[in-house]
Design a protein around this motif. Structure first.
Motif, short mmCIF file in Angstrom:
data_model
loop_
_atom_site.label_atom_id
_atom_site.label_comp_id
_atom_site.label_asym_id
_atom_site.label_seq_id
_atom_site.Cartn_x
_atom_site.Cartn_y
_atom_site.Cartn_z
N GLY A 7 11.62 19.49 4.67
CA GLY A 7 10.80 19.28 3.14
C GLY A 7 10.16 17.69 3.22
N THR A 8 10.01 17.36 4.41
CA THR A 8 8.76 16.23 4.73
C THR A 8 7.07 16.20 3.95
OG1 THR A 8 10.13 15.29 6.55
CG2 THR A 8 8.28 14.40 6.62
N GLU A 9 6.22 15.60 3.18
CA GLU A 9 5.09 15.44 2.33
C GLU A 9 4.68 14.13 3.06
OE1 GLU A 9 5.19 17.97 -1.25
OE2 GLU A 9 6.25 15.89 -1.68
N LEU A 10 3.22 14.45 3.07
CA LEU A 10 3.08 13.01 3.61
C LEU A 10 1.30 12.76 2.89
CD1 LEU A 10 2.41 13.41 7.54
CD2 LEU A 10 4.25 12.32 6.47
N THR A 11 1.13 11.54 2.67
CA THR A 11 0.21 11.61 2.25
C THR A 11 -1.51 11.46 2.45
OG1 THR A 11 1.22 10.44 0.13
CG2 THR A 11 -1.01 10.25 0.36
N VAL A 12 -2.45 11.36 2.10
CA VAL A 12 -3.54 11.84 2.96
C VAL A 12 -5.12 11.14 2.56
CG1 VAL A 12 -5.34 12.49 4.68
CG2 VAL A 12 -3.05 13.36 4.60
N HIS A 13 -5.28 10.08 2.77
CA HIS A 13 -6.77 9.37 1.96
C HIS A 13 -7.75 9.69 2.24
CE1 HIS A 13 -3.85 6.56 -0.52
NE2 HIS A 13 -3.72 7.80 -0.79
N GLN A 14 -8.74 10.05 2.06
CA GLN A 14 -10.10 10.92 2.60
C GLN A 14 -11.04 10.70 1.77
OE1 GLN A 14 -10.47 15.11 3.43
NE2 GLN A 14 -9.99 14.16 5.86
N GLN A 15 -12.67 9.83 2.24
CA GLN A 15 -13.27 9.50 1.41
C GLN A 15 -14.03 10.96 1.07
OE1 GLN A 15 -14.26 6.30 0.45
NE2 GLN A 15 -12.48 5.75 1.11
N ASN A 16 -14.63 10.63 0.47
CA ASN A 16 -15.72 11.67 -0.81
C ASN A 16 -17.21 11.75 0.03
OD1 ASN A 16 -13.48 12.88 -1.50
ND2 ASN A 16 -13.87 12.07 -3.07
N GLY A 75 -13.16 9.40 -7.80
CA GLY A 75 -14.39 9.57 -7.52
C GLY A 75 -15.09 8.99 -5.83
N SER A 76 -14.31 8.02 -5.24
CA SER A 76 -15.09 7.69 -3.67
C SER A 76 -14.04 8.05 -2.97
CB SER A 76 -15.25 6.50 -3.72
OG SER A 76 -13.47 6.20 -3.78
N ALA A 77 -12.86 8.68 -3.25
CA ALA A 77 -11.37 9.43 -2.18
C ALA A 77 -11.02 10.23 -3.21
CB ALA A 77 -11.06 8.63 -1.72
N THR A 78 -10.29 11.57 -1.92
CA THR A 78 -9.56 12.61 -2.31
C THR A 78 -8.16 12.34 -1.86
OG1 THR A 78 -11.52 13.68 -3.25
CG2 THR A 78 -8.77 15.04 -2.99
N HIS A 79 -6.83 11.74 -2.93
CA HIS A 79 -6.15 12.04 -1.98
C HIS A 79 -5.41 13.13 -1.82
CE1 HIS A 79 -5.48 7.58 -3.29
NE2 HIS A 79 -6.53 7.27 -3.12
N TYR A 80 -4.93 13.44 -0.79
CA TYR A 80 -3.81 14.97 -1.52
C TYR A 80 -2.41 14.55 -0.42
CZ TYR A 80 -8.60 16.84 0.11
OH TYR A 80 -9.85 17.04 -0.07
N THR A 81 -1.99 15.44 -0.91
CA THR A 81 0.23 15.78 -0.80
C THR A 81 0.10 16.89 0.14
OG1 THR A 81 0.56 14.28 -2.57
CG2 THR A 81 2.55 15.57 -1.24
N VAL A 82 0.48 16.90 1.65
CA VAL A 82 0.33 17.85 2.45
C VAL A 82 1.96 17.51 2.49
CG1 VAL A 82 0.06 18.88 4.46
CG2 VAL A 82 -1.88 17.75 3.43
N ALA A 83 2.72 19.16 2.76
CA ALA A 83 3.79 19.00 2.49
C ALA A 83 4.01 19.61 4.10
CB ALA A 83 4.66 20.39 2.12
N VAL A 84 4.64 18.96 5.39
CA VAL A 84 4.27 19.59 6.70
C VAL A 84 5.29 20.51 6.75
CG1 VAL A 84 3.22 17.63 7.40
CG2 VAL A 84 5.38 17.72 7.10
N GLY A 98 1.01 -1.05 -0.09
CA GLY A 98 -0.05 0.25 0.00
C GLY A 98 0.61 1.54 0.34
N THR A 99 0.38 2.29 1.04
CA THR A 99 0.85 3.60 0.83
C THR A 99 1.46 3.82 1.99
OG1 THR A 99 0.16 4.56 -1.99
CG2 THR A 99 1.15 5.71 0.04
N SER A 100 2.61 4.14 2.89
CA SER A 100 3.02 4.36 4.27
C SER A 100 3.31 5.80 4.18
CB SER A 100 3.70 3.97 4.32
OG SER A 100 3.73 2.89 5.88
N ASN A 101 3.01 6.86 4.93
CA ASN A 101 3.91 7.64 5.40
C ASN A 101 5.25 7.40 6.82
OD1 ASN A 101 2.17 9.54 4.00
ND2 ASN A 101 0.90 9.36 5.34
#
Length: 386
Positions: free
Chosen positions: A349-358, A335-344, A260-263
């Motif tokens: 320079g750390t970036e995290l991936t966030v998956h949120q259901q719509n 569609g069912s979810a949105t994937h975000y990339t967030v620079a904390v 999968g995807t992991s931060n």
């Protein structure tokens, strides 16, 4: 051809800890090296595995990790340089493929184009001299099992990819092997058909009740199908466990990144109390349930779907949770979810991936450039072993 195994017994066997029962397949210190350009190249390095009777077991990893070579050594198409291969307790190292009670299904299907479905499935039985009446009965059972009734006289070239794969499965299962080996059998299919065939494979394996060993590089496929997964990398098993274990509690950094995807976050524990460690990270604070002490360096993984994303102005995190402030740099709508990339925040320079259901609709979506805060519970932070 349905399995008569008691469900409770089957569940106990599939843990791989069968209280002394002989495993269907056992690899003991198996290694394979090749000579290339005058040098020894290690394809498999000292693999130890026990696969239970009736288990759906997957070998998962990237190209070149040794998973197909490992399967070919079980089938007898390759011989180990070191170690022992056992089938139901019998040492079959050095035994040719046709004398091993296993069958293999290949990605290419390997069907005979000049033969119809019935004759393709019956080929192995006829080679063994099985009486004609028995051939008809067993082929009929196999055809019904893979739901190809009415297609017996059709040639493979007139079948879809999914139907051809069903023929290949029936041809392997009609010989009633003790184990079926499947080498990326769905890789050539399109996404929708592949997902449909995954469910069919699971149903067929459950109906026949025999051991399936499945090679794939597709993490989602392995998680969907398997009772247990061996994650391989560079010829070694990195993690052996159930789908939930390898996803939620990866044993290594490689497993965390490959499944999968992991931060991944790292830092030094600043305080620890009540089994919860606090780690300052990139302008915020991460809390994790673990036994680390103040001063320890730790590496933490958190899955994208565990993280809640909210506008920075919405207030602080729940008491005792993790919180990192940041800026949205990418938004991908699926569609069912949105994937975000967030620079904390912070200068790492750390970036995290966030998956949120719509579930909130378009009005609740963050946009590129928005200031946000990321929060999650301490038990959703997993500290990698070592």
């Amino acid at each position: 051809m349905a399995s008569t195994t008691d469900p409770g017994t089957a569940a106990a066997e599939r843990t791989g800890q069968q209280g002394g029962a002989v495993p269907a397949i056992a690899l003991e210190g198996v290694a394979k090296t090749y000579r290339s350009g005058g040098e020894q190249v290690a394809a498999v390095r000292g693999v130890d595995l026990e696969i239970a009777e009736g288990e759906f077991f997957s070998l998962l990893g990237p190209s070149g990790c040794g998973k197909t070579t490992t399967m070919r050594m079980v089938a007898g198409f390759e011989e180990p340089t070191e170690g022992t291969v056992r089938l139901k307790g019998t040492d079959v190292t050095g035994v040719p493929p046709h004398r091993r009670d296993v069958n293999m299904v290949f990605q290419s299907y390997a069907l005979f184009p000049h033969m119809n479905v019935f004759d393709n499935i019956a080929f192995g039985l006829r080679r063994k001299g099985v009486p004609a009446d028995e051939v008809r009965r067993r082929v009929g059972e196999a055809v019904e099992l893979v739901e190809l009734g009415g297609r017996e006289r059709t040639r493979p070239t007139r079948l879809s990819g999914g139907q051809q794969q069903r023929v290949a499965l029936a041809r392997a299962l009609v010989n009633r092997p003790s184990a079926l080996l499947l080498d990326e059998p769905l890789a050539a299919l399109d996404l929708k058909l592949r997902q449909s065939m995954q469910m069919e494979l699971k149903r067929i394996q459950r109906d026949v009740g025999i051991t399936f060993v499945y090679v794939t590089h597709d993490q989602g496929e392995a998680l969907t199908l398997s009772d247990r997964i061996a994650v391989m990398n560079d010829g070694r098993v990195e993690h052996l466990g159930t789908p939930q274990e390898v996803y939620e509690r990866p044993a290594t950094r490689f497993t965390a990144g490959f499944i999968g995807t992991s931060n991944l976050l790292s830092g030094e524990v600043s305080a620890s109390a009540g089994g919860v460690a606090e780690v300052p990270v990139a302008g915020g604070l991460v809390r994790a349930v673990c036994s680390a002490a103040a001063g320890d360096r730790v590496e933490i993984t958190v899955r994208p779907e565990k993280i809640a994303l909210a506008a920075e102005a919405d207030g602080g995190a729940e008491s005792g949770g993790s919180e990192l402030p940041g800026t949205v740099t990418e938004v991908v709508y699926l569609g069912s979810a949105t994937h975000y990339t967030v620079a904390v925040d912070g200068d790492g320079g750390t970036e995290l991936t966030v998956h949120q259901q719509n579930t909130a609709g378009p009005t609740g979506a963050a946009r590129r450039g928005d200031r946000v805060r990321l929060t999650w519970r301490p038990d959703q932070s997993y500290v990698l072993p070592g």
